[in-house]
Design a protein around this motif. Structure first.
Motif, PDB file in Angstrom:
ATOM      1  N   LEU A   1     -32.709 -14.972 -54.474  1.00 12.99           N
ATOM      2  CA  LEU A   1     -31.655 -15.832 -54.999  1.00 12.99           C
ATOM      3  C   LEU A   1     -30.279 -15.215 -54.809  1.00 12.99           C
ATOM      4  N   ILE A   2     -30.166 -13.915 -55.106  1.00 11.55           N
ATOM      5  CA  ILE A   2     -28.857 -13.248 -55.048  1.00 11.55           C
ATOM      6  C   ILE A   2     -28.393 -13.043 -53.620  1.00 11.55           C
ATOM      7  N   PHE A   3     -29.295 -12.602 -52.744  1.00 10.40           N
ATOM      8  CA  PHE A   3     -28.889 -12.185 -51.406  1.00 10.40           C
ATOM      9  C   PHE A   3     -29.121 -13.241 -50.324  1.00 10.40           C
ATOM     10  N   PHE A   4     -29.724 -14.386 -50.673  1.00 10.89           N
ATOM     11  CA  PHE A   4     -29.932 -15.427 -49.663  1.00 10.89           C
ATOM     12  C   PHE A   4     -29.383 -16.777 -50.104  1.00 10.89           C
TER      13      PHE A   4
ATOM     14  N   TYR B   1     -44.799 -10.274 -61.322  1.00 12.58           N
ATOM     15  CA  TYR B   1     -44.454  -9.314 -60.279  1.00 12.58           C
ATOM     16  C   TYR B   1     -43.618  -9.955 -59.166  1.00 12.58           C
ATOM     17  N   LEU B   2     -43.660 -11.276 -59.105  1.00 13.51           N
ATOM     18  CA  LEU B   2     -42.866 -11.980 -58.094  1.00 13.51           C
ATOM     19  C   LEU B   2     -41.444 -12.248 -58.555  1.00 13.51           C
ATOM     20  N   VAL B   3     -41.195 -12.113 -59.836  1.00 10.95           N
ATOM     21  CA  VAL B   3     -39.858 -12.413 -60.360  1.00 10.95           C
ATOM     22  C   VAL B   3     -38.776 -11.550 -59.718  1.00 10.95           C
ATOM     23  N   PRO B   4     -38.956 -10.221 -59.577  1.00 16.71           N
ATOM     24  CA  PRO B   4     -37.905  -9.424 -58.907  1.00 16.71           C
ATOM     25  C   PRO B   4     -37.622  -9.887 -57.484  1.00 16.71           C
ATOM     26  N   ALA B   5     -38.684 -10.269 -56.761  1.00 19.91           N
ATOM     27  CA  ALA B   5     -38.475 -10.742 -55.393  1.00 19.91           C
ATOM     28  C   ALA B   5     -37.690 -12.044 -55.378  1.00 19.91           C
ATOM     29  N   TYR B   6     -38.007 -12.945 -56.318  1.00 20.34           N
ATOM     30  CA  TYR B   6     -37.269 -14.204 -56.394  1.00 20.34           C
ATOM     31  C   TYR B   6     -35.810 -13.976 -56.768  1.00 20.34           C
TER      32      TYR B   6
END
Length: 310
Positions: A40-43, A31-36
């Motif tokens: 990664l993409i936006f920061f 469930y943490l994969v989307p947040a990571y």
């Protein structure tokens, strides 16, 4: 098959499978994969690209992107504008930290008791925190202009025509804007200081009162030193957060008068809007380095101060 007939190897595998299943149930990493991925993409990727593009000639007027070394840094520092805006940003951040934490501490002290009026007042003072910073800036800009609400109220009570340009002074406007910024976020500092006051052992306060200490002595010699953790958090967040400010200054003064309130993020935004992309990334890199240089020693000092007091 009975339990006794199961081999030790099979029992070990079964326990391992059960442990793995429990780990999956209690720690759903998937469930943490989307947040990571979003992080990664936006920061991380934009941050790395910012460091790279700062050393290129990237702009709206160049068809190719080529490395030019430290040319952007040399040009910006020679112009003098970058150094001026860095100085303005640092002054603004210090003023915001002073106003925000002074307002917040005063409110926390006066609203410490859990009465109905105090609880209502806490909510009212926290309302600006959840308001849009741009909205706060535009409201205060309307209040402080020469024909705004503040001058009209002063004219009504004094019986004279008051037309003070509260945002027109090249000396004091930055102080006024910093006070507005501190006013917006003082509710957050108030809550942090209140949380710190609530953690102080009542037995210590009663012992001080029995020894004859008055309210001022109790606050200055007992409560204020024990607020060191809250003080560390509030000072660090207000100082470092205001160095990345933009909204309130843009809404109230747009960097004026005469560039006296032009903090670095305003300069970065305008430079990027002019198509000078590499220069704007260079300035953001300089701001990042300045924040890092200030943050590390500041937090180290405040944490060391906490350790000595507590």
């Amino acid at each position: 098959m009975s339990t006794l007939s199961v081999s030790p190897k099979a029992r070990t595998a079964r326990r391992g499978g059960t442990l793995k299943k429990l780990m999956q149930q209690n720690y759903p990493v998937r469930y943490l994969v989307p947040a990571y991925i979003m992080l990664l993409i936006f920061f991380f990727v934009p941050t790395v690209l910012n460091f790279i593009y700062a050393f290129t000639n990237w702009s709206a007027f160049s068809k190719t992107i080529e490395f030019n070394g430290f040319d952007n840094f040399i040009e910006l520092f020679q112009s003098g504008t970058l150094l001026r805006d860095l100085r303005v940003t640092l002054i603004y951040a210090i003023l915001v930290a002073i106003f925000q934490n002074s307002f917040g501490l005063i409110l926390a002290v006066f609203l410490e008791e859990d009465t109905r009026i105090n609880r209502f007042a806490r909510v009212m003072f926290f309302v600006p925190v959840i308001m849009s910073a741009l909205a706060v800036g535009y409201i205060w800009q309307a209040v402080l202009k020469t024909d705004g609400a503040l001058n009209q109220i002063l004219s009504f009570f004094t019986g004279q025509n008051i037309d003070v340009a509260w945002l027109g002074s090249t000396t004091w406007t930055i102080v006024v804007v910093a006070a507005i910024h501190g006013w917006k976020w003082m509710g957050l500092s108030m809550l942090v200081f209140l949380a710190g006051l609530k953690t102080i052992d009542s037995d210590v306060l009663e012992a001080a009162a029995i020894d004859g200490a008055n309210r001022f002595q109790v606050f200055w010699r007992i409560k204020f030193p024990l607020l060191a953790p809250a003080f560390t958090f509030n000072v660090a967040t207000s100082l470092l957060g205001s160095m990345n400010g933009f909204d309130i200054v843009q809404a109230t003064t747009q960097g004026g008068p005469g560039g006296t309130t032009e903090i670095l993020n305003l300069f970065i935004w305008r430079t990027f809007g002019q198509g000078l992309y590499s220069q704007s990334t260079t300035m953001s890199l300089v701001l990042f380095v300045m924040v890092l240089i200030i943050a590390v020693p500041l937090i180290w000092y405040l944490r060391r101060r906490e350790a000595k007091i507590l």
